[in-house]
Write a protein that holds these residues in place. Structure first.
Motif, mmCIF file in Angstrom:
data_model
loop_
_atom_site.group_PDB
_atom_site.id
_atom_site.type_symbol
_atom_site.label_atom_id
_atom_site.label_comp_id
_atom_site.label_asym_id
_atom_site.label_seq_id
_atom_site.Cartn_x
_atom_site.Cartn_y
_atom_site.Cartn_z
ATOM 1 N N CYS A 128 -6.139 5.748 25.301
ATOM 2 C CA CYS A 128 -6.754 6.698 25.230
ATOM 3 C C CYS A 128 -6.653 7.327 23.716
ATOM 4 N N ARG A 129 -5.442 6.751 22.899
ATOM 5 C CA ARG A 129 -5.309 7.124 21.507
ATOM 6 C C ARG A 129 -6.544 6.472 20.474
ATOM 7 N N ALA A 130 -7.166 5.488 21.114
ATOM 8 C CA ALA A 130 -8.262 4.819 20.179
ATOM 9 C C ALA A 130 -9.532 5.111 20.770
ATOM 10 N N SER A 161 -17.855 10.730 29.230
ATOM 11 C CA SER A 161 -16.554 10.360 29.422
ATOM 12 C C SER A 161 -16.164 10.153 31.136
ATOM 13 N N LEU A 162 -16.998 10.738 31.746
ATOM 14 C CA LEU A 162 -16.943 10.457 33.341
ATOM 15 C C LEU A 162 -17.707 8.846 33.416
ATOM 16 N N HIS A 163 -18.658 8.531 33.069
ATOM 17 C CA HIS A 163 -19.337 7.359 32.886
ATOM 18 C C HIS A 163 -18.155 6.204 32.659
ATOM 19 N N ARG A 164 -17.466 6.353 31.720
ATOM 20 C CA ARG A 164 -16.385 5.567 31.087
ATOM 21 C C ARG A 164 -15.085 5.388 32.204
ATOM 22 N N LYS A 184 -11.633 10.900 23.356
ATOM 23 C CA LYS A 184 -10.194 11.410 23.667
ATOM 24 C C LYS A 184 -10.395 12.895 23.407
ATOM 25 N N PRO A 185 -10.956 13.471 22.505
ATOM 26 C CA PRO A 185 -11.237 14.753 22.315
ATOM 27 C C PRO A 185 -11.823 15.636 23.598
ATOM 28 N N VAL A 186 -12.672 14.995 24.265
ATOM 29 C CA VAL A 186 -13.371 15.576 25.333
ATOM 30 C C VAL A 186 -12.353 15.659 26.489
ATOM 31 N N CYS A 187 -11.467 14.381 26.613
ATOM 32 C CA CYS A 187 -10.746 14.299 27.648
ATOM 33 C C CYS A 187 -9.640 15.574 27.412
ATOM 34 N N ASP A 188 -9.192 15.466 26.628
ATOM 35 C CA ASP A 188 -8.334 16.632 25.923
ATOM 36 C C ASP A 188 -8.797 18.171 26.551
ATOM 37 N N GLU A 218 -30.290 26.358 18.943
ATOM 38 C CA GLU A 218 -28.958 25.659 18.193
ATOM 39 C C GLU A 218 -27.751 25.714 19.017
ATOM 40 N N LYS A 219 -27.581 26.685 19.684
ATOM 41 C CA LYS A 219 -26.454 26.974 20.292
ATOM 42 C C LYS A 219 -26.709 26.171 21.794
ATOM 43 N N LEU A 220 -27.820 26.564 22.124
ATOM 44 C CA LEU A 220 -28.394 25.369 23.721
ATOM 45 C C LEU A 220 -27.825 23.988 23.486
ATOM 46 N N ALA A 221 -28.122 23.242 22.196
ATOM 47 C CA ALA A 221 -28.215 22.038 21.784
ATOM 48 C C ALA A 221 -26.668 21.641 21.608
ATOM 49 N N MET A 222 -25.878 22.616 21.420
ATOM 50 C CA MET A 222 -24.481 22.344 21.175
ATOM 51 C C MET A 222 -23.872 22.286 22.672
ATOM 52 N N LEU A 223 -24.104 23.222 23.631
ATOM 53 C CA LEU A 223 -23.767 22.998 25.024
ATOM 54 C C LEU A 223 -24.282 21.801 25.626
ATOM 55 N N ALA A 224 -25.694 21.589 25.277
ATOM 56 C CA ALA A 224 -26.154 20.004 25.822
ATOM 57 C C ALA A 224 -25.189 18.959 25.451
ATOM 58 N N LYS A 225 -25.189 19.178 23.866
ATOM 59 C CA LYS A 225 -24.246 17.986 23.811
ATOM 60 C C LYS A 225 -22.647 17.697 24.154
ATOM 61 N N LYS A 226 -22.034 18.938 24.477
ATOM 62 C CA LYS A 226 -20.866 18.965 24.975
ATOM 63 C C LYS A 226 -21.038 18.442 26.353
ATOM 64 N N GLY A 227 -21.973 18.695 27.104
ATOM 65 C CA GLY A 227 -22.215 18.189 28.655
ATOM 66 C C GLY A 227 -22.612 16.755 28.580
#
Length: 179
Positions: free
Chosen positions: A151-153, A139-142, A157-161, A124-133
């Motif tokens: 950015c407010r919409a 974000s990079l793709h965008r 945004k939470p990832v970029c922050d 489960e922890k590995l899955a959370m890290l993969a999700k974050k990646g």
């Protein structure tokens, strides 16, 4: 001595191998790649080439080893034919096929494939890290698609922050000065 994280092609197994797994079992496959240092002409090329290398997983077909990769679900269910097991199918053999696939990309110097089958591993922890990646990659793709947005919409945004430098990279790619 090479002190890099991936000094050579290698397949590592943590837990029982395929012939010892008798029931449905959780597992993880982690790939670490070493690419030529300074081999990309900028962030755009690095992103594009690394995505191409990542898609190698969709082009490896071990005989008797059926993968159903769900990128959205970050799952990789596998079914293994009994015949393949009788003929000696192991994670070592599967991993070597992945390594061969990664070497079709000229910038890949070597690859380490880790298979984890330990029942008590914190999947489960590995899955959370993969999700974050994946969120960072989205974000990079965008950013590299040069989408100018408020950015407010944006749902990312939470990832970029959270990720240092991601917001400034976005504005740099869009040609907008940060305030």
């Amino acid at each position: 001595s090479d002190e890099s994280l991936v000094p050579e092609d290698e397949v590592l197994l943590f837990g029982p191998d395929l012939p010892q797994l008798e029931t449905d079992s959780a597992y993880a496959r982690i790939t670490l790649l070493k690419v030529e240092e300074n081999s990309f002409a900028g962030e755009d090329e690095a992103y594009e080439q690394l995505r191409k290398i990542e898609y190698t997983r969709y082009h490896v077909f071990p005989r008797g080893y059926m993968m159903r990769i769900s990128a959205a679900g970050m799952r990789e269910p596998v079914r293994i034919a009994k015949k393949a097991l009788r003929e000696g199918m192991t994670f070592e053999k599967v991993g070597r096929l992945f390594i061969e696939g990664y070497h079709t990309h000229p910038k890949v110097e070597c690859a380490t494939i880790l298979f984890i089958t330990q029942p008590d591993f914190p999947y489960e922890k590995l899955a959370m890290l993969a999700k974050k990646g994946e969120e960072i990659t989205a974000s990079l793709h965008r950013i590299f698609d040069n989408l100018v947005m408020d950015c407010r919409a944006c749902s990312l945004k939470p990832v970029c922050d959270e990720v240092e430098g991601l917001r400034s990279l976005h504005f740099q790619a869009a040609g907008v000065a940060m305030k």
